[in-house]
Write a protein that holds these residues in place. Structure first.
Motif, mmCIF file in Angstrom:
data_model
loop_
_atom_site.group_PDB
_atom_site.id
_atom_site.type_symbol
_atom_site.label_atom_id
_atom_site.label_comp_id
_atom_site.label_asym_id
_atom_site.label_seq_id
_atom_site.Cartn_x
_atom_site.Cartn_y
_atom_site.Cartn_z
ATOM 1 N N THR A 308 0.845 -1.196 0.000
ATOM 2 C CA THR A 308 0.000 0.000 0.000
ATOM 3 C C THR A 308 0.878 1.243 0.000
ATOM 4 N N ARG A 309 0.722 2.091 -1.022
ATOM 5 C CA ARG A 309 1.411 3.383 -1.070
ATOM 6 C C ARG A 309 0.460 4.456 -0.532
ATOM 7 N N ILE A 310 0.981 5.287 0.358
ATOM 8 C CA ILE A 310 0.165 6.296 1.040
ATOM 9 C C ILE A 310 0.861 7.646 0.944
ATOM 10 N N GLU A 311 0.107 8.661 0.550
ATOM 11 C CA GLU A 311 0.623 10.037 0.507
ATOM 12 C C GLU A 311 -0.241 10.895 1.409
ATOM 13 N N MET A 312 0.378 11.520 2.412
ATOM 14 C CA MET A 312 -0.353 12.340 3.373
ATOM 15 C C MET A 312 0.171 13.768 3.341
ATOM 16 N N LYS A 316 2.747 20.930 9.804
ATOM 17 C CA LYS A 316 3.622 20.784 10.967
ATOM 18 C C LYS A 316 3.191 21.704 12.100
ATOM 19 N N GLY A 317 3.228 21.166 13.299
ATOM 20 C CA GLY A 317 2.994 21.960 14.492
ATOM 21 C C GLY A 317 1.546 22.135 14.876
ATOM 22 N N VAL A 318 0.631 21.897 13.941
ATOM 23 C CA VAL A 318 -0.782 22.102 14.271
ATOM 24 C C VAL A 318 -1.577 20.805 14.243
ATOM 25 N N GLY A 319 -0.903 19.705 13.842
ATOM 26 C CA GLY A 319 -1.562 18.409 13.862
ATOM 27 C C GLY A 319 -2.659 18.245 12.835
ATOM 28 N N HIS A 320 -2.647 19.062 11.803
ATOM 29 C CA HIS A 320 -3.703 18.967 10.794
ATOM 30 C C HIS A 320 -3.268 18.049 9.663
ATOM 31 N N VAL A 321 -4.131 17.093 9.316
ATOM 32 C CA VAL A 321 -3.888 16.196 8.194
ATOM 33 C C VAL A 321 -4.820 16.588 7.066
ATOM 34 N N GLY A 322 -4.240 16.867 5.909
ATOM 35 C CA GLY A 322 -5.039 17.227 4.748
ATOM 36 C C GLY A 322 -5.389 15.999 3.931
ATOM 37 N N ASP A 323 -5.056 16.030 2.671
ATOM 38 C CA ASP A 323 -5.386 14.920 1.785
ATOM 39 C C ASP A 323 -4.623 13.659 2.162
ATOM 40 N N ILE A 324 -5.292 12.512 2.016
ATOM 41 C CA ILE A 324 -4.652 11.205 2.127
ATOM 42 C C ILE A 324 -4.969 10.442 0.845
ATOM 43 N N LYS A 325 -3.938 10.131 0.094
ATOM 44 C CA LYS A 325 -4.109 9.374 -1.140
ATOM 45 C C LYS A 325 -3.506 7.990 -0.952
ATOM 46 N N VAL A 326 -4.228 6.948 -1.391
ATOM 47 C CA VAL A 326 -3.759 5.573 -1.188
ATOM 48 C C VAL A 326 -3.913 4.774 -2.472
ATOM 49 N N GLU A 327 -3.029 3.812 -2.653
ATOM 50 C CA GLU A 327 -3.159 2.846 -3.741
ATOM 51 C C GLU A 327 -2.508 1.540 -3.333
ATOM 52 N N ASN A 328 -3.094 0.429 -3.733
ATOM 53 C CA ASN A 328 -2.477 -0.878 -3.569
ATOM 54 C C ASN A 328 -1.781 -1.235 -4.879
ATOM 55 N N VAL A 329 -0.540 -1.648 -4.771
ATOM 56 C CA VAL A 329 0.284 -1.902 -5.944
ATOM 57 C C VAL A 329 0.692 -3.370 -5.970
ATOM 58 N N LEU A 330 0.444 -4.036 -7.078
ATOM 59 C CA LEU A 330 0.804 -5.443 -7.248
ATOM 60 C C LEU A 330 2.322 -5.588 -7.303
ATOM 61 N N MET A 331 2.852 -6.533 -6.532
ATOM 62 C CA MET A 331 4.293 -6.797 -6.516
ATOM 63 C C MET A 331 4.604 -7.956 -7.459
ATOM 64 N N LYS A 332 5.097 -7.605 -8.617
ATOM 65 C CA LYS A 332 5.379 -8.607 -9.644
ATOM 66 C C LYS A 332 6.827 -8.459 -10.089
ATOM 67 N N GLY A 333 7.534 -9.567 -10.134
ATOM 68 C CA GLY A 333 8.924 -9.548 -10.533
ATOM 69 C C GLY A 333 9.119 -8.919 -11.907
ATOM 70 N N GLY A 334 10.153 -8.067 -12.037
ATOM 71 C CA GLY A 334 10.454 -7.442 -13.314
ATOM 72 C C GLY A 334 9.810 -6.097 -13.521
ATOM 73 N N ASP A 335 8.906 -5.693 -12.642
ATOM 74 C CA ASP A 335 8.259 -4.381 -12.799
ATOM 75 C C ASP A 335 9.206 -3.231 -12.477
ATOM 76 N N HIS A 336 10.246 -3.527 -11.668
ATOM 77 C CA HIS A 336 11.240 -2.518 -11.311
ATOM 78 C C HIS A 336 12.623 -3.151 -11.405
ATOM 79 N N PRO A 337 13.657 -2.354 -11.610
ATOM 80 C CA PRO A 337 15.022 -2.902 -11.607
ATOM 81 C C PRO A 337 15.316 -3.606 -10.290
#
Length: 562
Positions: A308-312, A316-337
């Motif tokens: 799961t890749r997550i971008e939040m 800083k300092g105020v504890g506010h969380v804005g956008d949260i983007k998520v994706e599940n990525v298939l782990m398949k041999g050869g997709d990356h070096p």
């Protein structure tokens, strides 16, 4: 006499400038941080079978996916995009592992996670498989292990995990304090990220009681909420919950925004402090990217098949969380070096394991033998294992064998010549449980079978697999406690008052998987025989029976009423 106003005027201007500058000063702008999460890896260093889901929700053809090399390659590529990426886990990194990891007390998996830069992991129930002492050894290193035949056998100076296990809801009853840390704070791009971990409260029902003696497992949400004030005092700007408990949904595991999640994690999330916007879950081996009352809840299937890749976006300092983007990525041999260091490490572990894993066991008539249940709750592989336990203990008077569905971790595979290797057999039964023989009355056996439906709300479904000779009927339309109908043993009706000799693995006989009736068994004998050894011996004993061999095929022992 002249009075000068220039100096005070200059001071006033300076004061005004400083005031204006103070008014213009604001908190630093929002920062985007990247997290990658996994769960339920279970020591699967090599790729394994996975069935992807198409965009329309249909199932695609099964593929080989996951494995540590694919995970390492993906992380290596993603860190080139963001060197500060934070890698975390929601538990069950080890336990119920294939032989390439379990042969060596799961030390290769811990070392691989160190190489991946894992920072924290919630403790999963399987981290307790070999008991609390072994969990602490896996964390801190050393060779003093309840598994001396496996520990420190690959590397003599095992140094432990460089990441931190977390379990805020596991309390040492002797001290009243957490058994291991509840949380850890990581700094990412100047943001202090508080990571708090918990394991399912129902751990006691899925772990051998002897391995967790002296530990109490509390409410997950309460433990997380209890840790928040201290994390805030230590400066946490954002708090992320790692929860080794999950749910299920039929929605596509790759599509964000699922809304049909059900299961224990839903209730946990609803009780959490509003400060927590992101929950990374595990345990149910599902893939999902869900929303529950404005919170994001994720899970990445199992065995490293997905990450799961997550971008939040965090203020800083105020504890506010804005956008949260998520994706599940298939782990398949050869997709990356490839990650060259990880590839070399896996090659080393394979070479060390090759002789033991490749040792041929027996030839089977057909493969794979499946663990999938039919509508009656019976599986060919479950029948085969129950038969194996019975065969190994008949000389001790055993008449009936039971096997728990959850203890069967993989289908029984074989090579092209239908020869099963030790490694393939061990993948089916990786726990190291032993066989226990005991006396139960016919009435107790009936109650035991009824307990298949008398499950606690949070319990994972579990069906007992039964040995050859035992037959029973059931009807889910009947009231609880009355669902099991006729029961026979070798064609004769089971008698309530008669005593029968029963065999099951020691996890079940300690009441595991919510079968408390096993605990009441009399004249107990722990044979010390590993169920894996019994399984291997049985495969050898039926070798050469040809087409008659699959007498364990599902459909003959358990009958569901229409």
């Amino acid at each position: 006499m002249t009075v000068s106003l220039r100096a005070p005027a200059r001071l006033s201007c300076l004061a005004l400038a400083l005031a204006l500058a103070g008014c213009a000063t604001t908190a630093p702008g929002p920062v985007t941080i990247q997290l990658v999460a996994m769960n339920d890896f279970h020591g699967n260093l090599e790729p394994s079978r996975y069935t992807p889901v198409n965009p329309d929700g249909s199932k695609a053809e099964p593929i080989r996916a996951g494995g540590i090399e694919a995970v390492a390659a993906a992380l290596q590529a993603w860190r080139k995009q963001d060197k500060d990426l934070l890698f975390v886990s929601a538990g069950d990194l080890v336990g119920a592992s294939p032989a390439m990891s379990s042969l060596w007390a799961d030390e290769p998996t811990i070392e691989a996670m160190n190489m991946l830069g894992l920072r924290v992991s919630a403790v999963g129930n399987h981290e307790f498989d070999a008991g609390r002492k072994e969990l602490l050894r896996q964390q801190h290193g050393g060779c003093d292990s309840p598994r001396p035949d496996k520990a420190c056998q690959m590397r003599k100076d095992y140094r432990g995990a460089q990441f931190t296990y977390l379990a805020g809801n596991v309390i040492d009853s002797a001290t009243g304090k957490p058994f291991i840390p509840a949380f850890k704070i990581e700094q990412v791009k100047g943001i202090k990220v508080g990571l708090v971990g918990v394991v399912l409260q129902d751990t006691r029902s899925v772990v051998m009681a002897s391995g967790i003696a002296g530990l109490e497992f509390g409410d997950e949400a309460a433990a997380i909420n209890r840790a928040i004030p201290e994390m805030r005092r230590q400066g946490a700007d954002v708090i992320v919950a790692l929860v080794h408990e999950g749910g299920t949904t039929k929605e596509n595991p790759m599509t964000p925004g699922c809304s049909q999640l059900t299961g224990p994690v839903v209730d946990i999330v609803r009780k959490l402090d509003p400060a927590i916007r992101l929950v990374i879950s595990g345990h149910t081996h599902m893939g999902y990217l869900c929303s529950i009352e404005g919170r994001t809840v994720t899970q990445a299937a199992s065995y490293g098949h997905l990450l799961t890749r997550i971008e939040m976006t965090v203020q800083k300092g105020v504890g506010h969380v804005g956008d949260i983007k998520v994706e599940n990525v298939l782990m398949k041999g050869g997709d990356h070096p490839a990650d060259a260091k990880m590839a070399a490490f896996v090659a080393q572990v394979k070479e060390s394991s090759r002789a033991a894993l490749g040792r041929p066991i027996a030839r089977v008539a057909a493969a794979p033998v499946l663990r999938k249940l039919n509508p009656a709750g019976e599986a060919p592989l479950g029948n085969l294992i129950a038969d194996a336990g019975l065969a190994a203990t008949r000389k001790l008077g055993a008449q009936i064998g039971f096997m728990n569905e959850g203890g069967i971790r993989k289908d029984l595979e074989a090579g092209p010549d239908k020869v099963v290797s030790f490694g393939q057999a061990q993948e089916v039964l990786p726990f190291g449980n032993t066989l226990v023989v005991m006396d139960l009355s016919g009435a107790q056996i009936r109650k035991l079978l009824e307990q298949q439906w008398a499950r606690p709300a949070a319990a994972t479904p579990s069906r007992l697999q039964v040995s050859e000779g035992l037959r029973y009927q059931w009807d889910e339309k009947r009231p609880p406690g009355q669902r099991v109908g006729a029961i026979t043993l070798d064609g004769a009706a089971l008698e309530d008052s008669k005593i029968y000799r029963v065999v099951a693995n020691n996890f079940l006989t300690e009441g595991g998987d919510n079968y408390p009736e096993f605990v009441k068994g009399a004249n107990r004998v722990d044979t010390g025989v590993p169920i894996l050894d019994a399984f291997i011996d049985y495969l050898r004993s039926i070798e050469g029976q040809g087409e008659a061999q699959p007498s364990f095929a599902a459909g003959a022992r358990v009958i569901k009423a229409d």
